[in-house]
Design a protein around this motif. Structure first.
Motif, PDB file in Angstrom:
ATOM      1  N   ALA A 118     -71.963 -11.934 -40.060  1.00 51.15           N
ATOM      2  CA  ALA A 118     -72.320 -12.573 -38.721  1.00 51.15           C
ATOM      3  C   ALA A 118     -73.365 -12.054 -38.207  1.00 51.15           C
ATOM      4  CB  ALA A 118     -71.005 -12.560 -37.782  1.00 51.15           C
ATOM      5  N   ARG A 119     -74.099 -11.008 -39.161  1.00 54.19           N
ATOM      6  CA  ARG A 119     -75.360 -10.558 -38.179  1.00 54.19           C
ATOM      7  C   ARG A 119     -76.479 -11.444 -38.326  1.00 54.19           C
ATOM      8  NH1 ARG A 119     -74.533  -4.940 -41.818  1.00 54.19           N
ATOM      9  NH2 ARG A 119     -72.443  -4.108 -40.629  1.00 54.19           N
ATOM     10  N   GLU A 134     -64.927 -13.816 -32.566  1.00 51.80           N
ATOM     11  CA  GLU A 134     -64.540 -14.738 -33.564  1.00 51.80           C
ATOM     12  C   GLU A 134     -65.657 -15.825 -33.765  1.00 51.80           C
ATOM     13  OE1 GLU A 134     -60.845 -16.441 -32.849  1.00 51.80           O
ATOM     14  OE2 GLU A 134     -59.515 -14.712 -33.647  1.00 51.80           O
ATOM     15  N   ILE A 135     -65.888 -16.307 -34.981  1.00 54.01           N
ATOM     16  CA  ILE A 135     -66.377 -17.386 -35.331  1.00 54.01           C
ATOM     17  C   ILE A 135     -65.505 -18.240 -36.420  1.00 54.01           C
ATOM     18  CG2 ILE A 135     -68.501 -18.470 -36.607  1.00 54.01           C
ATOM     19  CD1 ILE A 135     -70.105 -16.080 -35.686  1.00 54.01           C
ATOM     20  N   ASN A 136     -65.365 -19.445 -35.887  1.00 55.05           N
ATOM     21  CA  ASN A 136     -64.602 -20.471 -36.540  1.00 55.05           C
ATOM     22  C   ASN A 136     -62.812 -19.697 -36.822  1.00 55.05           C
ATOM     23  OD1 ASN A 136     -66.361 -22.396 -36.563  1.00 55.05           O
ATOM     24  ND2 ASN A 136     -67.327 -21.688 -38.561  1.00 55.05           N
ATOM     25  N   GLY A 137     -62.590 -18.912 -35.882  1.00 56.31           N
ATOM     26  CA  GLY A 137     -61.133 -18.185 -36.066  1.00 56.31           C
ATOM     27  C   GLY A 137     -61.282 -17.027 -36.951  1.00 56.31           C
ATOM     28  N   GLU A 138     -62.266 -16.663 -37.479  1.00 53.81           N
ATOM     29  CA  GLU A 138     -62.512 -15.356 -38.335  1.00 53.81           C
ATOM     30  C   GLU A 138     -63.102 -14.301 -37.453  1.00 53.81           C
ATOM     31  OE1 GLU A 138     -65.055 -13.677 -42.155  1.00 53.81           O
ATOM     32  OE2 GLU A 138     -65.160 -15.770 -41.355  1.00 53.81           O
ATOM     33  N   ARG A 139     -62.504 -13.040 -37.477  1.00 53.36           N
ATOM     34  CA  ARG A 139     -62.891 -12.036 -36.847  1.00 53.36           C
ATOM     35  C   ARG A 139     -64.162 -11.469 -37.380  1.00 53.36           C
ATOM     36  NH1 ARG A 139     -57.062  -9.014 -36.957  1.00 53.36           N
ATOM     37  NH2 ARG A 139     -57.439  -9.482 -39.044  1.00 53.36           N
ATOM     38  N   VAL A 140     -65.298 -11.263 -36.678  1.00 56.91           N
ATOM     39  CA  VAL A 140     -66.433 -10.786 -36.898  1.00 56.91           C
ATOM     40  C   VAL A 140     -67.049  -9.628 -36.317  1.00 56.91           C
ATOM     41  CG1 VAL A 140     -67.087 -13.095 -37.950  1.00 56.91           C
ATOM     42  CG2 VAL A 140     -67.731 -12.723 -35.493  1.00 56.91           C
ATOM     43  N   GLY A 141     -66.458  -9.274 -35.314  1.00 58.25           N
ATOM     44  CA  GLY A 141     -66.942  -8.296 -34.333  1.00 58.25           C
ATOM     45  C   GLY A 141     -66.091  -7.470 -33.386  1.00 58.25           C
ATOM     46  N   SER A 142     -66.437  -6.440 -32.892  1.00 53.92           N
ATOM     47  CA  SER A 142     -65.442  -5.677 -31.898  1.00 53.92           C
ATOM     48  C   SER A 142     -66.395  -4.649 -30.780  1.00 53.92           C
ATOM     49  CB  SER A 142     -64.401  -4.996 -32.311  1.00 53.92           C
ATOM     50  OG  SER A 142     -64.902  -4.010 -33.278  1.00 53.92           O
ATOM     51  N   ILE A 143     -65.829  -4.471 -29.749  1.00 50.76           N
ATOM     52  CA  ILE A 143     -66.428  -3.474 -28.972  1.00 50.76           C
ATOM     53  C   ILE A 143     -65.314  -3.237 -27.943  1.00 50.76           C
ATOM     54  CG2 ILE A 143     -67.288  -4.997 -27.195  1.00 50.76           C
ATOM     55  CD1 ILE A 143     -69.914  -3.340 -27.422  1.00 50.76           C
ATOM     56  N   PHE A 144     -65.741  -1.822 -27.338  1.00 48.39           N
ATOM     57  CA  PHE A 144     -64.537  -1.461 -26.253  1.00 48.39           C
ATOM     58  C   PHE A 144     -65.471  -0.821 -25.046  1.00 48.39           C
ATOM     59  CE2 PHE A 144     -62.278  -1.671 -30.256  1.00 48.39           C
ATOM     60  CZ  PHE A 144     -61.131  -1.968 -29.723  1.00 48.39           C
ATOM     61  N   CYS A 145     -65.085  -0.910 -23.865  1.00 51.14           N
ATOM     62  CA  CYS A 145     -65.504  -0.116 -22.851  1.00 51.14           C
ATOM     63  C   CYS A 145     -64.072   0.753 -22.246  1.00 51.14           C
ATOM     64  CB  CYS A 145     -65.820  -1.401 -21.709  1.00 51.14           C
ATOM     65  SG  CYS A 145     -66.560  -0.536 -20.208  1.00 51.14           S
ATOM     66  N   THR A 146     -64.490   1.990 -22.397  1.00 49.62           N
ATOM     67  CA  THR A 146     -63.571   3.150 -21.939  1.00 49.62           C
ATOM     68  C   THR A 146     -64.027   3.884 -20.664  1.00 49.62           C
ATOM     69  OG1 THR A 146     -64.212   4.719 -23.525  1.00 49.62           O
ATOM     70  CG2 THR A 146     -62.415   3.156 -24.278  1.00 49.62           C
ATOM     71  N   ARG A 147     -63.351   4.607 -20.283  1.00 56.57           N
ATOM     72  CA  ARG A 147     -63.404   5.493 -18.980  1.00 56.57           C
ATOM     73  C   ARG A 147     -63.961   6.798 -19.395  1.00 56.57           C
ATOM     74  NH1 ARG A 147     -60.742   8.831 -15.825  1.00 56.57           N
ATOM     75  NH2 ARG A 147     -61.144   8.921 -13.512  1.00 56.57           N
ATOM     76  N   LYS A 148     -65.113   7.269 -18.944  1.00 52.58           N
ATOM     77  CA  LYS A 148     -65.304   8.820 -19.028  1.00 52.58           C
ATOM     78  C   LYS A 148     -64.910   9.573 -17.886  1.00 52.58           C
ATOM     79  CE  LYS A 148     -68.967  12.009 -20.115  1.00 52.58           C
ATOM     80  NZ  LYS A 148     -70.379  12.360 -19.996  1.00 52.58           N
ATOM     81  N   LYS A 179     -74.438 -20.184 -40.291  1.00 51.65           N
ATOM     82  CA  LYS A 179     -75.400 -19.436 -39.513  1.00 51.65           C
ATOM     83  C   LYS A 179     -75.908 -20.309 -38.372  1.00 51.65           C
ATOM     84  CE  LYS A 179     -75.741 -15.551 -41.714  1.00 51.65           C
ATOM     85  NZ  LYS A 179     -75.504 -14.231 -41.489  1.00 51.65           N
ATOM     86  N   HIS A 180     -75.593 -21.619 -38.274  1.00 50.70           N
ATOM     87  CA  HIS A 180     -76.039 -22.347 -37.255  1.00 50.70           C
ATOM     88  C   HIS A 180     -75.159 -23.227 -36.738  1.00 50.70           C
ATOM     89  CE1 HIS A 180     -79.951 -21.274 -38.966  1.00 50.70           C
ATOM     90  NE2 HIS A 180     -79.605 -21.562 -39.941  1.00 50.70           N
ATOM     91  N   GLY A 181     -74.900 -23.414 -35.491  1.00 48.25           N
ATOM     92  CA  GLY A 181     -74.162 -24.388 -34.670  1.00 48.25           C
ATOM     93  C   GLY A 181     -72.780 -23.785 -34.731  1.00 48.25           C
ATOM     94  N   LEU A 234     -65.450 -14.594 -27.648  1.00 44.86           N
ATOM     95  CA  LEU A 234     -65.123 -13.233 -27.432  1.00 44.86           C
ATOM     96  C   LEU A 234     -63.592 -13.233 -26.677  1.00 44.86           C
ATOM     97  CD1 LEU A 234     -68.317 -11.440 -25.907  1.00 44.86           C
ATOM     98  CD2 LEU A 234     -67.495 -11.876 -28.345  1.00 44.86           C
ATOM     99  N   ARG A 235     -62.608 -12.639 -27.164  1.00 49.33           N
ATOM    100  CA  ARG A 235     -61.289 -12.290 -26.773  1.00 49.33           C
ATOM    101  C   ARG A 235     -60.820 -11.122 -26.677  1.00 49.33           C
ATOM    102  NH1 ARG A 235     -58.287 -11.399 -30.836  1.00 49.33           N
ATOM    103  NH2 ARG A 235     -58.634 -12.085 -32.776  1.00 49.33           N
ATOM    104  N   PRO A 236     -59.747 -10.912 -25.742  1.00 51.39           N
ATOM    105  CA  PRO A 236     -59.230  -9.576 -25.814  1.00 51.39           C
ATOM    106  C   PRO A 236     -58.388  -9.142 -27.037  1.00 51.39           C
ATOM    107  CG  PRO A 236     -58.513 -10.648 -23.851  1.00 51.39           C
ATOM    108  CD  PRO A 236     -59.482 -11.617 -24.808  1.00 51.39           C
ATOM    109  N   PRO A 237     -58.201  -7.917 -27.729  1.00 56.22           N
ATOM    110  CA  PRO A 237     -57.637  -7.477 -28.721  1.00 56.22           C
ATOM    111  C   PRO A 237     -56.073  -8.166 -28.831  1.00 56.22           C
ATOM    112  CG  PRO A 237     -58.819  -5.907 -28.117  1.00 56.22           C
ATOM    113  CD  PRO A 237     -58.888  -6.678 -27.044  1.00 56.22           C
ATOM    114  N   GLY A 238     -55.612  -8.796 -29.924  1.00 50.43           N
ATOM    115  CA  GLY A 238     -54.137  -9.102 -29.933  1.00 50.43           C
ATOM    116  C   GLY A 238     -53.523  -8.354 -30.758  1.00 50.43           C
ATOM    117  N   PRO A 239     -52.217  -8.619 -31.562  1.00 51.30           N
ATOM    118  CA  PRO A 239     -51.627  -8.098 -32.366  1.00 51.30           C
ATOM    119  C   PRO A 239     -52.350  -8.134 -33.722  1.00 51.30           C
ATOM    120  CG  PRO A 239     -50.222  -9.576 -31.278  1.00 51.30           C
ATOM    121  CD  PRO A 239     -51.472  -9.926 -30.674  1.00 51.30           C
TER     122      PRO A 239
END
Length: 309
Positions: A237-238, A207-221, A145-147, A152-157
């Motif tokens: 990761a909360r 990602e934290i330490n190479g582990e996926r912990v979240g996601s989000i998308f920005c799309t066009r309306k 939880k510390h340090g 944040l990176r784009p989605p990959g395979p």
């Protein structure tokens, strides 16, 4: 709130695993050394010499108990103790040659015990068991939880499939949402994968330490309005600011593209996400009953006017 049933489940696991490893026996792996004594020897084997105060702090042991234990090890010829070269008031300890030999024996017996535990299992069961153990270690290791840097990176395979799977699994577990929600996520993700315009839409994996912990998308309306979609933060990761980082990145992108407004659609029970939206200037603009995922819930639409930075 942790339920009594979950507390009892953890206690059952603890009793089962200590019985499997035999840590309550008089000595570990048919040796004269208790679990605590073996751990002290192990820590000393990882360092050439260490200050006794640092060893006590790292292991969380009582000073008097550790002192008596080290005195016994010294009497048995396993440990040597001396004054610190930099501070004569401090004591340093290290393993002797006999101590390293003893530690090598303990390691060999421990590894043999684990091999015997895993050997009756097939390859797939071994993989699942080890993965589950790693999950337990990661979730309960509060030092994560510390340090740790959130990347944040784009989605990959494989990432888009992960988004669908984690949304379906987490919200079923935490809010008892049915397959209708997972189907909605799958449609959103499939549309993004097949049709999104990289110049106007983007997604991010946290990602934290190479582990996926979240996601989000920005799309066009439409030409002036963006949509914030599928904000997700893993339970592990909360409390680390991951959700805020993801929303901020989405807002920066939408502003840089030239959208004037950004909207999102959510369910009122997602209180942590709603707080993030409120803190960043989103306003609730409409509500309606929504029973598609679970009975008695309310859908909400939130909106924020974007200002060039």
């Amino acid at each position: 709130m942790v339920s009594d049933a979950r507390v009892q489940a953890v206690r059952r696991f603890n009793r089962f695993y200590t019985r499997i490893l035999g840590v309550l026996a008089e000595g570990m792996n048919n040796t004269p050394y208790s679990l605590t004594e073996a751990r002290v020897l192990f820590e000393l084997s990882q360092r050439e010499h260490t200050e006794v105060t640092a060893l006590r702090r790292d292991l969380g042991l009582d000073a008097g108990y550790l002192s008596r234990l080290l005195a016994r090890f010294e009497s048995d010829g396993l440990v040597s103790r001396d004054k610190s070269a930099t501070d004569g008031r401090r004591q340093v300890a290290g393993l002797t040659e006999a101590g390293h030999t003893t530690m090598k024996m303990l390691n060999e017996r421990s590894e043999a015990q684990v091999r015997a535990l895993l050997d009756p299992l097939g390859e797939e069961d071994q993989r699942k068991l080890v993965a589950a153990m790693e999950t337990i270690r990661e979730r309960l290791d509060r030092t994560r939880k510390h340090g740790n840097t959130v990347v944040l990176r784009p989605p990959g395979p494989g990432d888009l499939g992960w988004v669908v799977e984690r949304n379906g699994a987490l919200y079923a577990q935490e809010y008892q949402w049915g397959p209708g929600y997972e189907a909605l996520v799958a449609r959103i993700v499939a549309d993004y994968a097949e049709n999104h315009d990289p110049a106007q839409e983007a997604g991010w994996i946290a990602e934290i330490n190479g582990e996926r912990v979240g996601s989000i998308f920005c799309t066009r309306k439409d030409n002036t309005t963006a949509r914030l979609r599928l904000l997700l933060v893993e339970p592990s990761a909360r409390g680390m600011g991951v959700g805020g980082r993801l929303v901020d990145e989405c807002l920066r992108f939408a502003t840089s593209i030239g959208y004037r407004t950004i909207e999102l659609w959510t369910i009122s029970v997602l209180t942590a996400a709603r707080r993030i939206y409120q803190q960043r200037g989103f306003s609730l603009v409409s509500t309606e009953p929504h029973d598609a995922f679970a009975p008695g819930q309310t859908a909400e639409t939130w909106r924020k006017e974007l200002i060039d930075r």
